[in-house]
Design an enzyme around this catalytic site. Structure first.
Site, PDB file in Angstrom:
ATOM      1  N   GLN A 193       0.827  -1.201   0.000  1.00  0.00           N
ATOM      2  CA  GLN A 193       0.000   0.000   0.000  1.00  0.00           C
ATOM      3  C   GLN A 193       0.868   1.261   0.000  1.00  0.00           C
ATOM      4  OE1 GLN A 193      -3.282  -0.515   2.576  1.00  0.00           O
ATOM      5  NE2 GLN A 193      -4.056   1.561   2.396  1.00  0.00           N
ATOM      6  N   SER A 196       4.228  -6.400   2.900  1.00  0.00           N
ATOM      7  CA  SER A 196       2.884  -6.346   3.479  1.00  0.00           C
ATOM      8  C   SER A 196       1.858  -6.888   2.492  1.00  0.00           C
ATOM      9  CB  SER A 196       2.575  -4.907   3.912  1.00  0.00           C
ATOM     10  OG  SER A 196       1.362  -4.833   4.622  1.00  0.00           O
ATOM     11  N   LEU A 197       0.972  -6.050   1.964  1.00  0.00           N
ATOM     12  CA  LEU A 197      -0.001  -6.458   0.959  1.00  0.00           C
ATOM     13  C   LEU A 197       0.653  -7.212  -0.197  1.00  0.00           C
ATOM     14  CD1 LEU A 197      -2.664  -6.207  -0.768  1.00  0.00           C
ATOM     15  CD2 LEU A 197      -1.803  -3.951  -1.442  1.00  0.00           C
ATOM     16  N   ARG A 253      -9.243  -8.666   3.331  1.00  0.00           N
ATOM     17  CA  ARG A 253      -8.220  -8.067   4.192  1.00  0.00           C
ATOM     18  C   ARG A 253      -8.395  -6.553   4.262  1.00  0.00           C
ATOM     19  NH1 ARG A 253      -2.821  -5.868   3.402  1.00  0.00           N
ATOM     20  NH2 ARG A 253      -1.294  -6.655   4.929  1.00  0.00           N
ATOM     21  N   HIS A 291      -0.299  -3.318  11.216  1.00  0.00           N
ATOM     22  CA  HIS A 291       0.774  -4.146  11.770  1.00  0.00           C
ATOM     23  C   HIS A 291       1.037  -3.841  13.248  1.00  0.00           C
ATOM     24  CE1 HIS A 291       1.421  -5.627   7.762  1.00  0.00           C
ATOM     25  NE2 HIS A 291       1.519  -4.392   7.321  1.00  0.00           N
ATOM     26  N   GLN A 346       0.834 -11.661  10.113  1.00  0.00           N
ATOM     27  CA  GLN A 346       1.358 -10.408   9.559  1.00  0.00           C
ATOM     28  C   GLN A 346       0.509  -9.191   9.918  1.00  0.00           C
ATOM     29  OE1 GLN A 346       0.528  -8.511   5.810  1.00  0.00           O
ATOM     30  NE2 GLN A 346       2.255  -9.621   4.937  1.00  0.00           N
TER      31      GLN A 346
END
Length: 305
Positions: free
Chosen positions: A9, A87-88, A112, A194, A243
């Site tokens: 992101q 991440s993503l 998500r 996170h 995560q």
């Protein structure tokens, strides 16, 4: 060894994916299937929507995933021997190594994004970028704050993002500046990605992941939580779930990929954020001349031996 890396992101931009869409019929068909899967015209937002609409988490995350997988199809994998995502981006990486189908990956990314947005709305919170301070010092100061504030993104040496309750993040920023941070900058996000504050989103994502088919990886994925090579589907599932409330250990992941033989990193997807981070990570070890594999959707980073 070639490593494919996928951005997360923040790499989105209006117009993203249009050139890919126009490049080949099979890519066009893949991207158009996203509209049906999601139940709305996400391609219109990606190609020509308002910037504010594209920045909405429930739009941003699927958009980056769609762009990244389309770009992967355009470059045909390039014979990569390992993958990772920030991440993503980990979901795109799992399409690249055969663990997830495009359809299943997009459904999970959408779930998500909705879960994370709901968690942000329920508990407004903040993130901040900390520059010019050792990771250990950031960890020490975060641990000294009474509220919830934790290291969230280990992006590269001297660049760490913290996440948590707004008051706690602001207090940590003040202390980090006193400790010598060059910058402690609040980010324009209304959420603590996170961090423990994502627990409700984690539970919702876990249910979706457990109901999705995960295949054995064809090549290892270096996941944000473990930072080491993983191929087992059950372990990959557990790491994806962890995560959401755990840190993105990008620095450590790239270091382990290099240790395991990575010499070339190819960033597949919108933007060039990871390219910059990898250059900083390896600058003291090797020169990093840049070669554009494709100026719009994949960049080739060569690490000289």
């Amino acid at each position: 060894m070639k490593a494919l890396v996928f951005p997360g992101q923040g790499s989105q931009f209006v117009g993203m994916g249009k050139e890919l869409y126009d490049s080949r019929k099979d890519i066009k068909d893949l991207m158009e299937s996203a509209n049906e899967i999601l139940g709305f015209d996400i391609l219109s937002i990606m190609f020509s929507g308002a910037d504010e609409d594209l920045k909405k988490t429930e739009v941003t995350q699927p958009s980056i995933f769609i762009h990244s997988v389309a770009a992967l199809k355009a470059v045909n994998g390039l014979g990569a021997e390992m993958v990772a995502g920030h991440s993503l981006g980990e979901f795109s990486a799992l399409v690249a190594n055969g663990v997830l189908s495009f359809d299943d990956g997009l459904k999970l990314v959408s779930e998500r994004a909705k879960a994370m947005q709901a968690a942000c709305d329920a508990n407004p919170s903040s993130m901040a970028a900390i520059l010019g301070l050792e990771d250990a010092k950031v960890e020490e100061i975060c641990a000294s704050i009474s509220g919830i504030v934790v290291p969230a993104n280990y992006n590269c040496p001297g660049q760490l993002v913290i996440s948590g309750e707004t008051v706690a993040v602001e207090e940590a920023c003040a202390k980090l500046k006193e400790a010598g941070a060059k910058r402690a900058l609040l980010l324009p996000v209304n959420g603590a990605f996170h961090s423990p504050l994502m627990q409700p989103a984690q539970e919702r994502l876990a249910a979706a992941i457990e109901n999705t088919k995960f295949r054995k990886a064809t090549i290892p994925v270096y996941q944000n939580i473990t930072t080491t090579a993983v191929t087992d589907p059950d372990q990959i599932k557990a790491n994806l779930i962890a995560q959401l409330t755990g840190p993105v250990k990008w620095t450590q992941s790239v270091q382990n990929m290099i240790k395991d033989g990575a010499t070339n990193f190819i960033e597949v997807g919108p933007g060039k954020t990871l390219q910059g981070l990898i250059k900083k990570l390896t600058a003291k070890l090797h020169r990093l001349p840049q070669f554009n594999l494709n100026k719009k959707w994949a960049r080739f980073i060569h690490r000289e031996s």
